[in-house]
Design an enzyme around this catalytic site. Structure first.
Site, PDB file in Angstrom:
ATOM      1  CD  GLU A 191      -2.688  -1.244  -0.213  1.00 41.26           C
ATOM      2  OE1 GLU A 191      -3.078  -0.189  -0.742  1.00 41.26           O
ATOM      3  OE2 GLU A 191      -2.858  -2.350  -0.744  1.00 41.26           O
ATOM      4  CB  CYS A 198      -1.536   7.401   2.423  1.00 41.12           C
ATOM      5  SG  CYS A 198      -2.712   6.548   3.458  1.00 41.12           S
TER       6      CYS A 198
HETATM    7  P1  NAP Z   1       8.950   4.770   3.276  1.00 41.38           P
HETATM    8  O1  NAP Z   1      10.117   5.672   3.311  1.00 41.38           O
HETATM    9  O2  NAP Z   1       8.655   4.031   2.039  1.00 41.38           O
HETATM   10  O3  NAP Z   1       9.203   3.703   4.477  1.00 41.38           O
HETATM   11  C1  NAP Z   1       8.241   2.738   4.803  1.00 41.38           C
HETATM   12  C2  NAP Z   1       8.924   1.591   5.496  1.00 41.38           C
HETATM   13  O4  NAP Z   1       9.786   0.940   4.563  1.00 41.38           O
HETATM   14  C3  NAP Z   1       9.792   1.997   6.671  1.00 41.38           C
HETATM   15  O5  NAP Z   1       9.691   1.032   7.690  1.00 41.38           O
HETATM   16  C4  NAP Z   1      11.183   1.973   6.059  1.00 41.38           C
HETATM   17  O6  NAP Z   1      12.200   1.758   6.988  1.00 41.38           O
HETATM   18  C5  NAP Z   1      11.057   0.769   5.158  1.00 41.38           C
HETATM   19  N1  NAP Z   1      12.084   0.659   4.120  1.00 41.38           N
HETATM   20  C6  NAP Z   1      12.781   1.641   3.509  1.00 41.38           C
HETATM   21  N2  NAP Z   1      13.623   1.100   2.582  1.00 41.38           N
HETATM   22  C7  NAP Z   1      13.446  -0.252   2.625  1.00 41.38           C
HETATM   23  C8  NAP Z   1      14.009  -1.349   1.915  1.00 41.38           C
HETATM   24  N3  NAP Z   1      14.941  -1.194   0.991  1.00 41.38           N
HETATM   25  N4  NAP Z   1      13.572  -2.591   2.228  1.00 41.38           N
HETATM   26  C9  NAP Z   1      12.633  -2.793   3.168  1.00 41.38           C
HETATM   27  N5  NAP Z   1      12.060  -1.788   3.874  1.00 41.38           N
HETATM   28  C10 NAP Z   1      12.465  -0.531   3.604  1.00 41.38           C
HETATM   29  O7  NAP Z   1       7.622   5.507   3.713  1.00 41.38           O
HETATM   30  P2  NAP Z   1       7.371   6.432   4.974  1.00 41.38           P
HETATM   31  O8  NAP Z   1       8.071   7.712   4.793  1.00 41.38           O
HETATM   32  O9  NAP Z   1       7.637   5.645   6.222  1.00 41.38           O
HETATM   33  O10 NAP Z   1       5.788   6.650   4.911  1.00 41.38           O
HETATM   34  C11 NAP Z   1       5.173   7.612   4.113  1.00 41.38           C
HETATM   35  C12 NAP Z   1       4.633   6.982   2.843  1.00 41.38           C
HETATM   36  O11 NAP Z   1       3.715   5.946   3.183  1.00 41.38           O
HETATM   37  C13 NAP Z   1       3.823   7.963   2.004  1.00 41.38           C
HETATM   38  O12 NAP Z   1       4.129   7.748   0.657  1.00 41.38           O
HETATM   39  C14 NAP Z   1       2.387   7.570   2.291  1.00 41.38           C
HETATM   40  O13 NAP Z   1       1.468   7.916   1.282  1.00 41.38           O
HETATM   41  C15 NAP Z   1       2.516   6.089   2.441  1.00 41.38           C
HETATM   42  N6  NAP Z   1       1.386   5.517   3.178  1.00 41.38           N
HETATM   43  C16 NAP Z   1       0.465   4.787   2.484  1.00 41.38           C
HETATM   44  C17 NAP Z   1      -0.625   4.261   3.138  1.00 41.38           C
HETATM   45  C18 NAP Z   1      -1.658   3.456   2.403  1.00 41.38           C
HETATM   46  O14 NAP Z   1      -2.472   2.778   3.040  1.00 41.38           O
HETATM   47  N7  NAP Z   1      -1.676   3.495   1.087  1.00 41.38           N
HETATM   48  C19 NAP Z   1      -0.779   4.475   4.506  1.00 41.38           C
HETATM   49  C20 NAP Z   1       0.194   5.219   5.181  1.00 41.38           C
HETATM   50  C21 NAP Z   1       1.275   5.734   4.503  1.00 41.38           C
HETATM   51  P3  NAP Z   1      13.188   2.963   7.432  1.00 41.38           P
HETATM   52  O15 NAP Z   1      12.328   3.907   8.211  1.00 41.38           O
HETATM   53  O16 NAP Z   1      14.183   2.267   8.268  1.00 41.38           O
HETATM   54  O17 NAP Z   1      13.730   3.559   6.170  1.00 41.38           O
END
Ligand code: NAP
Length: 519
Positions: free
Chosen positions: A289, A323
């Site tokens: 997601e 999001c």
């Molecule tokens: P993100 O930077 O993509 O990180 C999400 C998770 O992925 C974190 O736990 C991060 O860990 C981990 N991660 C990063 N690189 C990785 C890799 N190479 N392998 C495995 N895991 C990895 O997103 P965010 O900044 O936390 O959240 C904001 C985003 O989430 C926005 O785009 C928002 O729209 C989206 N979101 C979507 C929904 C939905 O239901 N569609 C709901 C909420 C949020 P680290 O923190 O250690 O980098």
């Protein structure tokens, strides 16, 4: 309690304008403050480890304040976490569904008991205001209760067609080891929803929390333990995406990945998981997601005051870091100027500051990287449109940004196309309803959207043609409720898994059909 006797009800929110609740919030904050800066060891199965390599999580309202110090996993420990989950899987899968359901309902009860404390952790580690924190914790409780109920239904599937001389049944089996990767913006609700859906269906999990919010994750690990989930059924693996994320995603014993986060990371995980590793005997399943660029259409036949209020809440609640946040208001040219006249003073009146103070409507953005990126978007946006509110950082030690509105934004602008994930709203003018729909669908994302209009024909048009996973009519586009608004997006917003919906658990199981010849 049998499933049919227990009806699902959304957890009510505490009202912090009531003195009793405001007092309880202050007490919870004092409790949490007394635990700030504590060290959290890494636990895998029965063993706990101090790796000495510490991740400090910070209070975004006051970055000099350390919320928690977390021992980060090494590659060796990440491998061990997967091996432990793999070794325990067969036993956990055999645990009767009602036993797992009972544990999950106990987890809900513990969260309910510790609700204000969890609210307070969200205030200090994620920069949520009290009402936003309360919504996050309530949603986490809802996920536990709702998935517990859905699991009982899944354990007794609908009967199949019975052919003469045969007895046929369908059973849902868990998949195996799941890697759970939540974002920081709903650090409790999303983590809890993804992890408990996997656990209650009989999978074991390795949870990699966001590096911005590991303490909230550690607190939930305490809840799972108290609720009776065996140590080997779940591991909380703190470490950066780059250091351990790739490793656990590509591990040959990982059976599925449940991810919520950005488009970039989601696509990377999807690609890595698709490549079979040596010894891997399955196609990994990925539930991803991802981001949004959500629009609210304001038609000339709308109640304008309600539309303004809906846009305000959707754009600036939790600093626009949802999001589902409205980042594009697409407004009919017939009411465009009046809409802005009504919106701008309300935006300027929003109080920004530390969310510990109940008077503030907006707290900080999550970290320095985010603050810089949002301010860059604002500077660039000033060239792409007309700044009508905000436009800069706000005063204070933390990562505060003024709620910002940029009008007259065209569809080619970065402000119109890219997810900013901060308190920045682009307002665009639509010639008519047809043009408004065209603009709203002009995005690679398709998560949430709303339409304000009193015209039923336009409501029908939007229901048919506004291409989003969650559409709302005459209400804000944030605040999906478990059970009522199954949540997930189209296009680059993700796999449309519909969290909090009746089909969600199917993603964590595989169906086995058994037909027996009978005399
Ligand atoms: P993100 O930077 O993509 O990180 C999400 C998770 O992925 C974190 O736990 C991060 O860990 C981990 N991660 C990063 N690189 C990785 C890799 N190479 N392998 C495995 N895991 C990895 O997103 P965010 O900044 O936390 O959240 C904001 C985003 O989430 C926005 O785009 C928002 O729209 C989206 N979101 C979507 C929904 C939905 O239901 N569609 C709901 C909420 C949020 P680290 O923190 O250690 O980098």
């Amino acid at each position: 309690m049998p499933a049919n006797l227990w009806e699902f009800r959304n957890e009510p929110y505490a009202d912090f304008s009531e003195p009793r609740n405001a007092e309880a919030a202050r007490a919870a904050l004092a409790l949490v403050r007394s635990k700030l800066g504590a060290e959290y060891r890494l636990r895998i199965g029965d063993n706990s480890y101090s790796t000495g390599d510490l991740l400090s999580s910070l209070n975004p309202s006051k970055p000099s304040e350390i919320v928690g110090l977390h021992h980060k996993a090494t590659a060796e420990l990440a491998n061990q976490a997967i091996a432990t989950a793999d070794a325990f899987f067969a036993e956990w899968a055999k645990t009767p569904a009602p036993t797992r359901v009972e544990m999950l309902r106990r987890a809900a009860a513990i969260l309910r008991r510790r609700k204000f404390e969890f609210d307070a952790w969200l205030v200090v580690e994620a920069g949520k205001t009290w009402p936003e924190a309360e919504a996050d914790v309530s949603e986490a409780i809802d996920f536990c209760e709702y998935y517990a109920l859905q699991m009982l239904k899944l354990a007794e599937p609908d009967p199949l067609v019975q052919l003469p001389g045969e007895q046929a049944v369908l059973r849902y089996l868990p998949l195996g080891v799941g890697v759970i990767i939540p974002p920081w913006n709903f650090p409790l609700a999303i983590l809890v929803g993804m992890a408990t859906a996997a656990l209650v269906t009989g999978n074991t999990v390795v949870i990699k929390p966001s590096s911005d919010t590991p303490t909230i994750a550690a607190k939930f690990a305490e809840v799972l333990k108290e609720a009776g989930f065996p140590d080997a059924s779940y591991t909380l693996l703190v470490g950066s995406g780059s250091a351990v994320g790739d490793l656990i995603v590509t591990h040959p014993r990982t059976r599925f990945v449940s991810f919520t986060g950005s488009r970039e990371v989601g696509l990377r995980i999807n690609e890595l998981a698709a490549k079979p590793q040596k010894g891997q005997v399955w196609i990994k399943r990925v539930v991803a997601e991802m981001g949004g660029k959500d629009a609210i259409i304001v038609d000339e036949e709308a109640d304008l005051d309600e539309a303004v209020q809906g846009v305000l809440w959707s754009a600036f609640g939790y600093q626009g870091q949802k999001c589902s946040a409205c980042s594009r208001a697409i407004v009919s040219s017939k009411v465009y100027d009046r809409f802005l006249e009504k919106l701008v003073p309300k935006v300027e009146a929003l109080a920004v500051g530390p969310p510990e103070d109940l008077a503030n409507y907006m707290g900080p953005v999550i970290n320095e990287r985010s603050r810089k990126s949002i301010l860059n978007y604002i500077e660039n946006g000033k060239k792409e449109g007309r700044l009508v509110a905000g436009g800069s950082a706000a005063a204070g030690d933390g990562y505060f940004i003024r709620p910002t509105v940029i009008a007259d934004v065209g569809p080619e602008a970065r402000l119109f196309q890219e997810e900013i994930f901060g308190p920045v709203l682009a307002v665009s003018k639509a010639r008519d309803f047809e043009h408004a729909l065209e603009l709203a669908n002009n995005s690679e994302y398709g998560l949430t959207g709303a339409v304000y209009t009193q015209n039923p024909a336009k409501v029908n048009e939007a229901a048919e043609r506004f291409f989003v996973g969650n559409l709302y009519i005459n209400r804000k586009c944030t605040g999906a409720m478990v059970g009522a608004h199954p949540f997930g997006g189209f296009n680059m917003s993700g796999t449309d898994s519909k969290a909090g919906g009746p089909d969600y658990l199917l993603q964590f199981v595989q169906a086995k059909s058994i037909a027996e010849k009978i005399a």
